[in-house]
Design a protein around this motif. Structure first.
Motif, PDB file in Angstrom:
ATOM      1  N   LEU A 152       0.833  -1.203   0.000  1.00 54.42           N
ATOM      2  CA  LEU A 152       0.000   0.000   0.000  1.00 54.42           C
ATOM      3  C   LEU A 152       0.869   1.255   0.000  1.00 54.42           C
ATOM      4  N   SER A 165      -9.753   2.366  -3.176  1.00 52.07           N
ATOM      5  CA  SER A 165      -9.853   1.057  -2.521  1.00 52.07           C
ATOM      6  C   SER A 165     -11.203   0.411  -2.794  1.00 52.07           C
ATOM      7  N   TYR A 214     -11.114  -1.169  -6.198  1.00 49.34           N
ATOM      8  CA  TYR A 214     -10.377  -2.431  -6.182  1.00 49.34           C
ATOM      9  C   TYR A 214     -11.207  -3.534  -5.537  1.00 49.34           C
ATOM     10  N   ASP A 260      -6.526  -7.352  -5.068  1.00 49.56           N
ATOM     11  CA  ASP A 260      -5.749  -7.043  -3.855  1.00 49.56           C
ATOM     12  C   ASP A 260      -6.687  -6.819  -2.673  1.00 49.56           C
ATOM     13  N   ASN A 288      -6.568  -3.839   0.325  1.00 52.90           N
ATOM     14  CA  ASN A 288      -7.540  -2.760   0.139  1.00 52.90           C
ATOM     15  C   ASN A 288      -8.638  -2.772   1.197  1.00 52.90           C
ATOM     16  N   PHE A 343      -9.365   0.589   3.114  1.00 46.73           N
ATOM     17  CA  PHE A 343     -10.742   1.076   3.139  1.00 46.73           C
ATOM     18  C   PHE A 343     -11.224   1.263   4.578  1.00 46.73           C
TER      19      PHE A 343
END
Length: 469
Positions: free
Chosen positions: A52, A202, A205, A211, A215, A219
């Motif tokens: 990240l 996020s 995603y 991922d 994520n 998030f």
């Protein structure tokens, strides 16, 4: 038709500042988030935090570059379009802008290289320290810039003698009456902007199931942040409004669309201000609520726009509606954050497609709110360049013609369009590429301290070289 250099110069500066502002307001919050991610990886060694951090550092690099490019020309405009103001305020603004460069920009530039290119090449502690220093530099930069801007709204610690401002107290000038409220209001806006952007990306995603582990962490972190900061921004905005009521009552009157000083002033949800007639049309409001918010008493008096002559009034309709856009988005942020808290039960917040799509849409709203707030702040000050002491007309370059101002305005628009297109293109590529499949720290290979030579080759190795028996 004769071109007005004053109007065109104001439009030019407004365009340049508005374009530039969307980048620092994002990078200030994002820099702190990157430092936090690096700190979590340093402590836990969980590769998800490192991935990240690497991903958002790449985003930060692009946005930071766009901010630097778009911000360089602002200082030139002081000399080209506002030379009278530059001459008059140089005793204060000159040192302030120099302090920003020396204490903040140099700090960011020195450690940004380590943050961007030192991953895997310097110890993790050094890399973490670089991330913290970059984040610290963004705060220091905000301190000096917002202090200078706040001084233009609530000038203090200076005297105007023979057309020049002379500093009588640096502490009063730097820590002028509106500075603390503006600084923290912008800091929270920066964290909200970074939080919504990270949450929106996020969410995308998570929608495409990419991922997921990393994520979900990002998030969740952002939703907790927004749940705290969105209401806090509303409270701080109330204090900021009370400070503005004390020092810039006409601006508050324009924000509320209140033409005559009166009590029991309603909070107008909708109205169309008519500056020529000095009244509103089509009013819809909540009785006494504006008085209650501004004075904490339902029968409190709120100043009126007409208390100052028309030539000293800001463009009311622009201030009035920009303020409502900003406040409306602020309440939407609070509602979205509360909805996320409710959906946390059973982990639904990570699976609810409607909410994830909403967070994608919310990605752009902080930028709109920041721009709307900037319009309220700067347009509400008109016609004053330094509030109550120097007007825009007095600060304009005397030799500037309307044609010259129009030419540079068109040039800035063209160049910035290219910068914006290029930046969005590369940001889109970074986001679509996503995080690296694995942490760059996972498979680091220790390199030999010096090249191998014949003296370092063992007998067994030499015996297996081609051509040997």
């Amino acid at each position: 038709m004769e071109l007005d250099p004053l109007l065109l110069s104001r439009l030019q500066f407004a365009f340049v500042v508005a374009f530039h502002a969307i980048f620092p307001v994002f990078t200030i919050g994002l820099a702190s988030y990157i430092a936090l991610l690096n700190g979590l990886f340093f402590k836990t060694e969980n590769p998800a935090w490192d991935r990240l951090a690497l991903f958002w550092t790449r985003v930060f690099a692009v946005v930071f570059g766009m901010g630097v490019v778009s911000g360089i020309v602002m200082s030139f405009q002081f000399g080209t379009n506002w030379s009278n103001f530059s001459y008059a305020a140089s005793n204060f603004l000159g040192p302030m802008l120099s302090y920003e460069v020396v204490t903040a920009f140099f700090l960011e530039a020195a450690f940004l290289g380590i943050l961007l290119f030192g991953r895997g090449k310097v110890p993790q502690g050094v890399h973490l320290f670089a991330a913290i220093m970059v984040a610290t530099g963004t705060f220091i930069s905000s301190f000096w810039i917002l202090s200078a801007n706040s001084w233009m709204h609530t000038p203090a610690g200076v005297e105007l003698i023979d057309g020049r401002f002379h500093v009588t107290s640096w502490s009063e000038a730097i820590f002028n009456p509106s500075f603390p409220y503006r600084f923290w209001h912008m800091v929270l806006a920066s964290f909200l902007t970074g939080g919504f952007v990270v949450a929106g990306v996020s969410a995308w995603y998570l929608l495409i199931r990419r991922d997921v582990e990393a994520n979900r962490k990002a998030f969740s972190m952002c939703l907790w942040l927004l749940l705290v900061l969105a209401p806090a921004q509303a409270v701080l905005g109330d204090f900021h409004g009370l400070n503005t009521l004390e020092h810039q009552p006409t601006k508050i009157a324009a924000m509320e669309g209140n033409w005559e000083r009166s009590s029991h002033v309603p909070l107008l949800l909708f109205a169309w201000p008519d500056q020529e007639a000095q009244q509103n049309h089509f009013e819809i409001g909540i009785p006494s609520l504006a008085s209650l918010i501004l004075t904490h008493h339902a029968d409190g008096e709120v100043p009126g726009i007409s208390e100052v002559p028309p030539e000293e009034q800001p463009p009311v309709w622009l201030v009035f509606w920009s303020f409502r856009v900003m406040v409306g988005i602020g309440f939407a942020m609070i509602a979205v954050a509360l909805a996320g808290l409710w959906l946390r039960r059973g982990g639904r917040v990570y699976e609810h497609r409607g909410y994830l799509q909403l967070m994608r849409v919310m990605t752009v709203t902080p930028f709109i709110a920041v721009l709307a707030g900037w319009v309220v702040t700067e347009t509400g000050r008109a016609p004053w360049l330094v509030y109550g002491m120097m007007t825009h007309a007095e600060g304009l370059t005397p030799s500037l013609s309307g044609g010259m101002a129009l030419f540079t305005l068109i040039g800035y628009i063209a160049v910035y369009a290219v910068v914006f297109w290029a930046g969005v293109y590369y940001l889109t590529r970074v986001v679509r590429q996503g995080m690296l499949p694995e942490s760059p720290h996972e498979h680091e290979v220790e390199r030999p301290k010096r090249p191998l030579s014949a003296a370092h080759v063992s007998f067994d190795d030499a015996s297996r070289q081609p051509g040997r028996s």
